[in-house]
Design an enzyme around this catalytic site. Sequence first.
Site: not given
Length: 428
Positions: A400, A404
């Site tokens: 992450h 995204d």
Amino acid sequence: MPKMGESIAEGTIINWMINEGDSFEEGDILLEVATDKVDNEVPAPASGKMLEHKFKAKDIVPIGEVIAVLEISENKNFEKPISKSSEKKEKAKTSVSTPNSISSVVPPSGARGLSKSFKVNENVFISPLVDNIARKNHISYEELARISGTGKDGRLRKSDVSYYLENGRPFQFAQAVPEVSGFQIPDLKFDKGKGKIVEMDRMRQMIADHMVFSASTAPHVTAYVEADLTDMVNWRNKNKAAFQKKYNEKLTFTPLFIECVAKAITDFPMINSTLDGTNIIVKDEINIGMATALPSGNLIVPVVKNADKMNLKELAESTNELVGKARDNKLKADDTKGSTFTISNVGTFGSLMGTPIINQPEAAILATGIIKKRAEVMERKDGDTIEIRQMMYLSLSFDHRIVDGYLAGSFLRRIADYMEQFDMERTF
């Protein structure tokens, strides 16, 4: 303040290694400087004496600013007073390290030493330089916290980590010594039971270290979709015998999955990336790793190079060859290098789905579950119908920091679309 990169405008003095009034020799480290990218040790340009510090530790100084006044000696035999630190340094130079005894290893000047026990530095500061070294050597943050730092306030320096690596990473699987005072983590003394003791082999230790490093370095998030593979399954069942007869190669689902993944990566190239400090490297090649079990039970990831440029025959040849080498323990180093994205087929073992750990330094990993017949509601022109379909769950674990949810979800959905939109009239 020396220039330490094109985009660096200032540096922070971490620690003065030479005090005012002390002498030094050419090459001795005068001070440590931190920037937003790396830590640097500033060496003495020649032998001499430190006359004055213009700035203190933790001061932020613009590049080019005078930070110290030195008296340079032309005498190469310039003597500097013997201090405790220099005595330790001389001892370190003359000591002989024995790799089988951690306690006999003599650490660098100022280090607290490597011993069979250690205390975790819970407030350890990981600089970008140390972090980069740790990544390259698969050292987790937990393991970094076990290393004694010789910098200011116990700060880890490059030399500390290098010295630790040279001495065989003695704290890699060690247990911490609890602090004498303050909050104590309770020793619950779990009953681990009795039974056969199986010592981890070298590969299993490396796998364990790699997994811990990945889990502690990358914030893992997993996304899921399900795909209707009915057309793909029917086409393979219809053509696998003819394919093997024509090319003398088995047609498994693996090359079909790799083909769909390579297409989706072409559509979403950012998923084919690696994080390097504050830079994201988007790879030019699409090299797909296949998580494969070895006869020993360990896991290895052979790599299909340039998968996006191969046709189905070439993908089948490559995957069959690599799997065969893995089963026969004949994989070469080049067969397992250079992957940019990995697939783990957990469905092979009957698993419905999985949440795989990212194969560092990649940005994501795909798990494919078991292909299972299920009753599904299908929307037809004449109305909804209930049909038996070949369904499979796909799960994508992604880093992450650089991927995204939108990118991960779109990429995963695109893989499923390519699987579902399989051309039943396809020839080979």
